[in-house]
Design a protein around this motif. Structure first.
Motif, PDB file in Angstrom:
ATOM      1  N   ALA A 173      48.723  30.647  32.676  1.00  0.00           N
ATOM      2  CA  ALA A 173      48.628  32.079  32.517  1.00  0.00           C
ATOM      3  C   ALA A 173      47.327  32.247  31.756  1.00  0.00           C
ATOM      4  O   ALA A 173      46.607  33.190  31.779  1.00  0.00           O
ATOM      5  CB  ALA A 173      49.726  32.856  31.741  1.00  0.00           C
ATOM      6  N   ALA A 174      47.030  31.601  30.845  1.00  0.00           N
ATOM      7  CA  ALA A 174      45.750  31.565  29.802  1.00  0.00           C
ATOM      8  C   ALA A 174      44.597  31.176  30.549  1.00  0.00           C
ATOM      9  O   ALA A 174      43.505  31.793  30.362  1.00  0.00           O
ATOM     10  CB  ALA A 174      45.928  30.765  28.710  1.00  0.00           C
ATOM     11  N   GLY A 178      41.890  29.050  40.753  1.00  0.00           N
ATOM     12  CA  GLY A 178      42.097  29.024  42.080  1.00  0.00           C
ATOM     13  C   GLY A 178      41.879  30.687  42.481  1.00  0.00           C
ATOM     14  O   GLY A 178      41.833  31.238  41.601  1.00  0.00           O
ATOM     15  N   PRO A 179      41.892  31.112  43.713  1.00  0.00           N
ATOM     16  CA  PRO A 179      41.552  32.501  44.316  1.00  0.00           C
ATOM     17  C   PRO A 179      42.740  33.175  43.934  1.00  0.00           C
ATOM     18  O   PRO A 179      43.713  32.781  44.050  1.00  0.00           O
ATOM     19  CB  PRO A 179      41.123  32.079  45.733  1.00  0.00           C
ATOM     20  CG  PRO A 179      41.660  30.878  46.143  1.00  0.00           C
ATOM     21  CD  PRO A 179      41.824  29.852  44.841  1.00  0.00           C
ATOM     22  N   ILE A 180      42.625  34.398  44.048  1.00  0.00           N
ATOM     23  CA  ILE A 180      43.629  35.330  44.045  1.00  0.00           C
ATOM     24  C   ILE A 180      43.069  36.567  44.922  1.00  0.00           C
ATOM     25  O   ILE A 180      41.897  37.108  45.004  1.00  0.00           O
ATOM     26  CB  ILE A 180      43.940  35.904  42.607  1.00  0.00           C
ATOM     27  CG1 ILE A 180      44.967  36.932  42.502  1.00  0.00           C
ATOM     28  CG2 ILE A 180      42.551  36.466  41.961  1.00  0.00           C
ATOM     29  CD1 ILE A 180      45.622  37.342  41.227  1.00  0.00           C
ATOM     30  N   SER A 191      46.592  41.107  36.266  1.00  0.00           N
ATOM     31  CA  SER A 191      46.397  41.133  34.687  1.00  0.00           C
ATOM     32  C   SER A 191      46.487  39.593  34.452  1.00  0.00           C
ATOM     33  O   SER A 191      45.600  39.513  33.414  1.00  0.00           O
ATOM     34  CB  SER A 191      47.653  42.113  34.141  1.00  0.00           C
ATOM     35  OG  SER A 191      47.342  41.999  32.689  1.00  0.00           O
ATOM     36  N   VAL A 192      47.188  38.965  34.889  1.00  0.00           N
ATOM     37  CA  VAL A 192      47.341  37.535  34.304  1.00  0.00           C
ATOM     38  C   VAL A 192      46.338  36.405  34.979  1.00  0.00           C
ATOM     39  O   VAL A 192      45.573  35.858  34.076  1.00  0.00           O
ATOM     40  CB  VAL A 192      48.900  36.805  34.686  1.00  0.00           C
ATOM     41  CG1 VAL A 192      48.929  35.640  34.300  1.00  0.00           C
ATOM     42  CG2 VAL A 192      49.907  37.807  34.083  1.00  0.00           C
ATOM     43  N   GLN A 193      46.143  36.697  36.208  1.00  0.00           N
ATOM     44  CA  GLN A 193      45.115  35.798  36.997  1.00  0.00           C
ATOM     45  C   GLN A 193      43.793  36.192  36.393  1.00  0.00           C
ATOM     46  O   GLN A 193      42.960  35.415  36.413  1.00  0.00           O
ATOM     47  CB  GLN A 193      45.386  35.599  38.373  1.00  0.00           C
ATOM     48  CG  GLN A 193      46.835  35.308  38.713  1.00  0.00           C
ATOM     49  CD  GLN A 193      47.040  33.791  38.508  1.00  0.00           C
ATOM     50  OE1 GLN A 193      45.993  32.924  38.494  1.00  0.00           O
ATOM     51  NE2 GLN A 193      48.466  33.544  38.150  1.00  0.00           N
ATOM     52  N   LEU A 194      43.319  37.425  36.504  1.00  0.00           N
ATOM     53  CA  LEU A 194      42.053  37.596  36.200  1.00  0.00           C
ATOM     54  C   LEU A 194      41.874  38.170  34.787  1.00  0.00           C
ATOM     55  O   LEU A 194      40.529  38.630  34.312  1.00  0.00           O
ATOM     56  CB  LEU A 194      41.683  38.958  37.200  1.00  0.00           C
ATOM     57  CG  LEU A 194      41.941  38.801  38.745  1.00  0.00           C
ATOM     58  CD1 LEU A 194      41.284  40.022  39.420  1.00  0.00           C
ATOM     59  CD2 LEU A 194      40.936  37.657  39.102  1.00  0.00           C
ATOM     60  N   GLY A 195      42.713  38.118  34.067  1.00  0.00           N
ATOM     61  CA  GLY A 195      42.729  38.336  32.621  1.00  0.00           C
ATOM     62  C   GLY A 195      42.124  39.991  32.488  1.00  0.00           C
ATOM     63  O   GLY A 195      41.578  40.284  31.517  1.00  0.00           O
ATOM     64  N   LEU A 196      42.686  40.914  33.233  1.00  0.00           N
ATOM     65  CA  LEU A 196      42.573  42.108  32.835  1.00  0.00           C
ATOM     66  C   LEU A 196      43.615  42.692  32.166  1.00  0.00           C
ATOM     67  O   LEU A 196      44.718  42.405  31.900  1.00  0.00           O
ATOM     68  CB  LEU A 196      42.594  42.912  34.429  1.00  0.00           C
ATOM     69  CG  LEU A 196      41.448  42.581  35.375  1.00  0.00           C
ATOM     70  CD1 LEU A 196      41.833  43.353  36.761  1.00  0.00           C
ATOM     71  CD2 LEU A 196      40.001  42.727  34.883  1.00  0.00           C
ATOM     72  N   LEU A 204      43.471  49.749  39.162  1.00  0.00           N
ATOM     73  CA  LEU A 204      42.944  48.710  40.272  1.00  0.00           C
ATOM     74  C   LEU A 204      43.744  48.966  41.629  1.00  0.00           C
ATOM     75  O   LEU A 204      43.443  49.149  42.369  1.00  0.00           O
ATOM     76  CB  LEU A 204      42.634  47.260  39.695  1.00  0.00           C
ATOM     77  CG  LEU A 204      41.893  46.512  41.117  1.00  0.00           C
ATOM     78  CD1 LEU A 204      40.701  46.958  41.335  1.00  0.00           C
ATOM     79  CD2 LEU A 204      42.068  44.914  40.497  1.00  0.00           C
ATOM     80  N   VAL A 205      45.176  48.940  41.083  1.00  0.00           N
ATOM     81  CA  VAL A 205      45.980  48.959  42.314  1.00  0.00           C
ATOM     82  C   VAL A 205      46.169  50.374  42.736  1.00  0.00           C
ATOM     83  O   VAL A 205      46.397  50.484  43.925  1.00  0.00           O
ATOM     84  CB  VAL A 205      47.575  48.393  41.707  1.00  0.00           C
ATOM     85  CG1 VAL A 205      48.511  48.757  42.921  1.00  0.00           C
ATOM     86  CG2 VAL A 205      47.554  46.988  41.404  1.00  0.00           C
TER      87      VAL A 205
END
Length: 261
Positions: A173-174, A178-180, A191-196, A204-205
């Motif tokens: 998580a930190a 890999g791609p998303i 929020s978790v994968q991109l750090g938003l 964004l959604v």
């Protein structure tokens, strides 16, 4: 300690260091070689060494001339007396002139070497052996040669242990790798994968739903509102799957609207 320029400007310093000129002046040229030997030994100049030898020979000739003076009768002078007197005067005057001329470079050299230690103060001291890190030996203790300043060696530095491994879920998580897929992921994943921030992920959604899915990666910044500095760090990890087609609209029924009169 004064600088060389200050020493040369000090009149008393110049007088003290010019005392070697008294040798040729007071000795009538007999001790000129001794004065020149002193300054040549200090400075190491070869021309003053040669002058020392030359005035040494001249001093010997002068001494012999003085011994021969007065051999004649009282009140009379011989040609030898005249020649001896002339040799004495020439040697005396030339020795004074040469030493006065050499006094200037001698003072300059002396001004730059005033603080030099004497030869007996620059003798090499006996090197002290380093202390034995394991302590004095038995022979040193018995013979009384053990150093009283011995101290045990300092302890070795502590070993640095690696930090314990972190939890796998926290690590992913930190620092995700890999791609998303920005068109398939929900707000929590973005929020978790991109750090938003959660609010930015929700916005964004919402924009993705409004336009029916992103067709280009740059739309996350231009349409979704991702800040440019954040988008520059996540751009290479974003993938876009084809946007889902919008649901078909219900076909209108063949019947028209009935009006009740």
């Amino acid at each position: 300690m004064n600088t060389p320029a200050e020493n040369l400007c000090d009149r008393s310093w110049r007088v003290r260091n010019s005392a070697w000129l008294l040798g040729p002046i007071l000795s009538v040229g007999l001790l000129t070689w001794a004065s020149l030997w002193y300054v040549s030994r200090k400075t190491g100049r070869a021309d003053w060494r040669r002058a020392t030898q030359a005035f040494g020979v001249a001093g010997a000739v002068l001494f012999v001339s003085i011994l021969t003076l007065g051999d004649g009768k009282k009140g009379t002078s011989t040609p030898g007396d005249t020649v001896g007197a002339l040799i004495m005067m020439v040697v005396w005057i030339s020795s004074i002139a040469y030493c006065v001329r050499a006094n200037r470079p001698w003072l300059i050299w002396r001004a730059h070497h005033t603080g030099d230690a004497a030869w007996y103060a620059t003798a090499a001291a006996t090197p002290t052996p380093p202390p034995n890190p394991s302590g004095p030996s038995v022979d040193d203790v018995l013979l009384g040669s053990a150093s009283t300043a011995w101290a045990p060696p300092p302890p070795p530095p502590p070993l640095l242990r690696p930090p314990p491994p972190r939890d796998a879920a926290t690590t992913s998580a930190a620092s995700p790798a890999g791609p998303i897929d920005a068109n398939r992921s929900n707000a929590a994943d973005l929020s978790v994968q991109l750090g938003l921030a959660p609010e930015a992920a929700q916005r964004l959604v919402a924009e993705r739903t409004r336009i029916g899915g992103f067709t280009h990666v740059d739309q996350l910044m231009t349409v979704g509102g991702v800040p440019p500095h954040v988008f520059a760090g996540i751009r290479n990890r974003i993938t876009l799957s084809p946007a889902a087609p919008p649901p078909p609209k219900a076909a209108p029924s063949g019947r028209g609207r009935r009006l009740d009169l």
